[in-house]
Every structure is written in structure tokens, then in C-alpha cells.
Design a protein around this motif. Structure first.
Motif, PDB file in Angstrom:
ATOM      1  N   SER A 262       0.452  -1.806   0.157  1.00 37.10           N
ATOM      2  CA  SER A 262      -0.058   0.246  -0.605  1.00 37.10           C
ATOM      3  C   SER A 262       0.720   1.282  -0.168  1.00 37.10           C
ATOM      4  O   SER A 262       1.144   1.710   0.892  1.00 37.10           O
ATOM      5  N   ASN A 267      -5.742   3.674   3.931  1.00 37.32           N
ATOM      6  CA  ASN A 267      -5.277   2.360   4.738  1.00 37.32           C
ATOM      7  C   ASN A 267      -6.304   1.890   5.036  1.00 37.32           C
ATOM      8  O   ASN A 267      -6.212   0.482   5.110  1.00 37.32           O
ATOM      9  N   LEU A 270      -8.150  -0.541   3.459  1.00 35.89           N
ATOM     10  CA  LEU A 270      -7.848  -2.035   2.958  1.00 35.89           C
ATOM     11  C   LEU A 270      -7.494  -2.663   4.131  1.00 35.89           C
ATOM     12  O   LEU A 270      -8.015  -4.205   4.117  1.00 35.89           O
ATOM     13  N   ALA A 287       2.972  -1.323   4.271  1.00 36.64           N
ATOM     14  CA  ALA A 287       2.148   0.220   4.061  1.00 36.64           C
ATOM     15  C   ALA A 287       3.074   1.463   4.476  1.00 36.64           C
ATOM     16  O   ALA A 287       3.643   1.397   4.864  1.00 36.64           O
ATOM     17  N   SER A 294      -2.914   3.038  11.117  1.00 39.08           N
ATOM     18  CA  SER A 294      -1.932   1.864  10.774  1.00 39.08           C
ATOM     19  C   SER A 294      -1.287   1.288  11.858  1.00 39.08           C
ATOM     20  O   SER A 294      -0.532   0.118  11.580  1.00 39.08           O
ATOM     21  N   PHE A 303      -0.541  -5.550   9.537  1.00 39.82           N
ATOM     22  CA  PHE A 303       0.432  -5.478   8.623  1.00 39.82           C
ATOM     23  C   PHE A 303       1.588  -6.504   9.279  1.00 39.82           C
ATOM     24  O   PHE A 303       1.397  -6.300  10.236  1.00 39.82           O
ATOM     25  N   ILE A 306       5.834  -1.515   8.264  1.00 34.89           N
ATOM     26  CA  ILE A 306       5.293   0.514   7.586  1.00 34.89           C
ATOM     27  C   ILE A 306       6.135   1.401   7.427  1.00 34.89           C
ATOM     28  O   ILE A 306       7.117   1.064   8.408  1.00 34.89           O
TER      29      ILE A 306
END
Length: 353
Positions: A262, A267, A270, A287, A294, A303, A306
Motif C-alpha cells: 500500500s 489504509n 485496506l 504500508a 496503521s 500489517f 510500515i
């Protein structure tokens, strides 16, 4: 030649410049402040003396003496995405801290990915009321032309978060987005287990930061992980609802997706899709930007990593560069380099409250 006593001075003064150039203090002042009425040959003498002496102007003292006031503007996309909200908060915090330094920061919101809105905003700036502008928006010929027009009117311009050609803006404030894309690819290739396809979610093909991230991502994937196929990007326009709506069809078309990059905002859409569709074995998700949504997704395992940039550093750097450009003053290039941060669940910093 410079007199020995002048050579020994640690900090040359305007008196030294006047003595070496053979002109009056008033003439030196007019040259330093770029006032009219000085012959070109005299300007050359003064500038030559400045170079010989290694004179560095005390900009802060000069600005205080002439009651200099900086009026800086940030043009941001009008969106509720958490990264832009964090930028707005950082601008507000910095504005409060800079008030005693005779500096005001304002924001102007324009529709996202709308080049004409950026053009209108730039063309509407009055150099009598705005000393510098930080522009976060798409790169198109019309935007580049508007940036050049703003500079021609004496307004300092920095490209903010997403770059513009170096021939147009004065400076860029943001991470190296090609390097960020390559970093995401390196993490993806190492985290993914087994063959499959990689999906990239982008914001807009007009956004240079998104394009550069995809460029860097594709390059490293093909160099180091050729067995993983990167499919065509989906353009989510930083809209969580649009991303949430598009993803079921993408997974139906590519059921063997094993990784998602991403590369833009949106986000929350998602995250909602991944949480509502149930566990997906061995799916790796990388992401951008450490935001509340996030951060929560990283903590819960939705996730895997990041890639982020410090919003406070972005704003502080933009302010310093705009002021330095307006004053034609030097700046510390290393101080303005925005770091690419990589966060896993194990090294997330504490949340700010």
C-alpha cells in the motif's frame, strides 16, 4: 590583498566589507538588502569583498533590526486521511512555537489530485502577503508553470512530500520515494513465503511520490525477486471506501496474491477489507505512514511493516528552507534530509497523545 588584522578576525563585519570594497557603510547595506540605486561595478566590489572575508550575514539580527516578518503557506490536499491530518497538526504545533520568531504558518486545503486547484492557489498568492509556499500536490505541466510564475513574483517554493522538477521548485522536502519503494520491495521479497503475485495500491498516476515508489518497488523486485509477479496497480485515490470496494474484485481476479504494498493513503479501507474477509494465509502487507489506523494494524498483525516519515521533521524542514530561500541564506543540507523510517510491531514508538 586583505589586511592582516582583517584576516585574523573570527567574524568579519559590514565595516570590514566597506573597508575592503572601498565603499560606504550605506552602500554595503544597500547591496546586502538588494536595494536599487547601486551601480553593477559597485555591487561586484562589495560581493568580492564578502567572498574574500568569508562574511556570513547574521540573518536573525538583520531581520530583527528591520522588523522582518515571515508569512509561510502550506497547500495541502483537502482530505481526511490520517497522514494529512498529522501534517496539519504538526503545522499548527510549529506555528505556535514560531510566533515569537515573527513567523506565521497557514494552511490552504484544495481538492486532492486536482492540478487546476493547485494552479489557482499558486496564481492567487500575493508576494506582499506570502513569502514562501510549500506545495503538496500532483505534478503536471500546468502546476510546474504555476510554480515558476510564483517564483518569478519573488515567492519561495518548496515541493512538499511529493517532488517537482528541480528546475521549477527551490527545494524538495520529503523522503527519497524511489528508495522507499525499493525498501518496501526488499522487505516484501524477504517476508513472502512461496510464489505468488504482489498487489500495489497507489493513489494517483498524477502523484509523483506514488509513481516513484512504484518505480523503485518494481526495479528491485525484478532485480532480486523475479519469481514474484507484480500485477498492475489499483488506483485508490487515497479513498478508503473506494479501496474497500475495489479489493474483492482484485482478489477474485488474482486469488494467489501473497503480498500487498500500500504505497499511498487509504489504509483504513485496506484494513477493513482484510479484517472482514478473514485470515489470508501467508499474506504480507507493507504500508506507508505510521498513523493511528496503521499503528493498530501493525500491532494486531494485519500489517507486517510500515515505511514512514516524521511529519514534524517535514514541517520544520519546510519552514527552515522557505525562510533560507526568502533570505538567500545558507542552510544545513544534512539537517533537511528526511529519514526513511521502517517500523515493525517490535519497534513501534509510543503513540503521541
Amino acid at each position: 590583498m586583505i589586511d592582516q588584522d582583517i584576516r585574523s578576525l573570527k567574524k568579519p563585519t559590514v565595516n570590514d566589507i566597506a573597508r575592503v570594497a572601498g565603499v560606504s557603510l550605506a552602500t554595503v547595506d544597500r547591496v546586502l538588502n538588494m536595494r536599487s540605486g547601486v551601480r553593477s561595478v559597485t555591487i561586484e566590489k562589495v560581493n568580492s569583498a564578502i567572498a574574500q572575508l568569508g562574511y556570513v550575514r547574521d540573518t536573525a539580527a538583520a531581520n530583527l533590526a528591520r522588523q522582518r516578518f515571515y508569512r509561510l503557506l502550506f497547500i495541502l490536499p483537502e482530505t481526511g486521511n490520517e497522514f494529512v491530518v498529522a501534517l496539519e497538526q504538526a503545522i499548527a504545533e510549529q506555528s505556535a512555537k514560531l510566533h515569537h520568531l515573527r513567523t506565521t504558518l497557514e494552511t490552504l486545503s484544495v481538492p486532492p489530485f486536482d492540478p487546476q486547484a493547485i494552479v489557482d492557489a499558486l496564481d492567487g498568492l500575493d508576494p506582499g502577503h506570502t513569502d514562501g509556499v510549500a506545495v503538496f500536490g500532483p505534478e503536471t505541466p500546468s502546476v510546474r508553470d504555476a510554480v515558476r510564475r510564483a517564483r518569478a513574483r519573488g515567492i519561495a517554493v518548496v515541493a512538499f512530500v511529493s517532488d517537482l522538477p528541480t528546475s521549477d521548485r527551490h527545494h524538495f522536502v520529503g523522503i527519497d520515494n524511489i528508495a522507499a519503494g525499493r525498501t518496501a520491495a526488499s522487505l516484501m521479497g524477504r517476508f513472502v513465503r512461496g510464489p505468488g503475485r504482489i498487489l500495489v495500491i497507489t493513489g494517483s498516476r498524477l502523484a509523483r511520490d506514488h509513481l516513484e515508489r512504484r518505480t523503485g518497488f518494481d526495479a528491485l523486485m525484478s532485480e532480486e525477486f523475479p519469481d514474484l509477479e507484480v500485477v498492475a496497480s489499483i488506483e485508490g485515490r487515497d479513498d478508503p471506501e473506494l479501496i474497500l470496494k475495489m479489493l474483492p474484485g482484485v482478489f477474485e481476479a488474482y486469488p494467489d496474491i501473497c503480498g500487498i504494498y500500500s504505497s499511498a493513503a487509504g489504509n483504513p479501507g485496506l484494513i477493513r477489507f482484510l479484517e472482514s474477509s478473514g485470515p489470508k494465509d501467508n499474506l504480507v502487507v507493507i504500508a506507508h505512514e505510521l498513523t493511528p489506523a496503521s499503528r493498530s494494524a501493525l500491532a494486531s498483525g494485519v500489517f507486517d511493516a510500515i515505511i514512514s516519515q516524521d511529519t514534524g521533521h517535514l514541517v520544520r524542514s519546510a519552514v527552515r528552507l522557505l525562510k533560507a530561500t526568502a533570505d538567500q541564506a545558507p542552510f544545513d543540507q544534512t539537517q533537511e534530509r528526511i529519514r526513511i523510517d521502517i517500523y515493525l510491531r517490535e519497534n513501534m514508538p509510543a503513540a503521541k497523545f
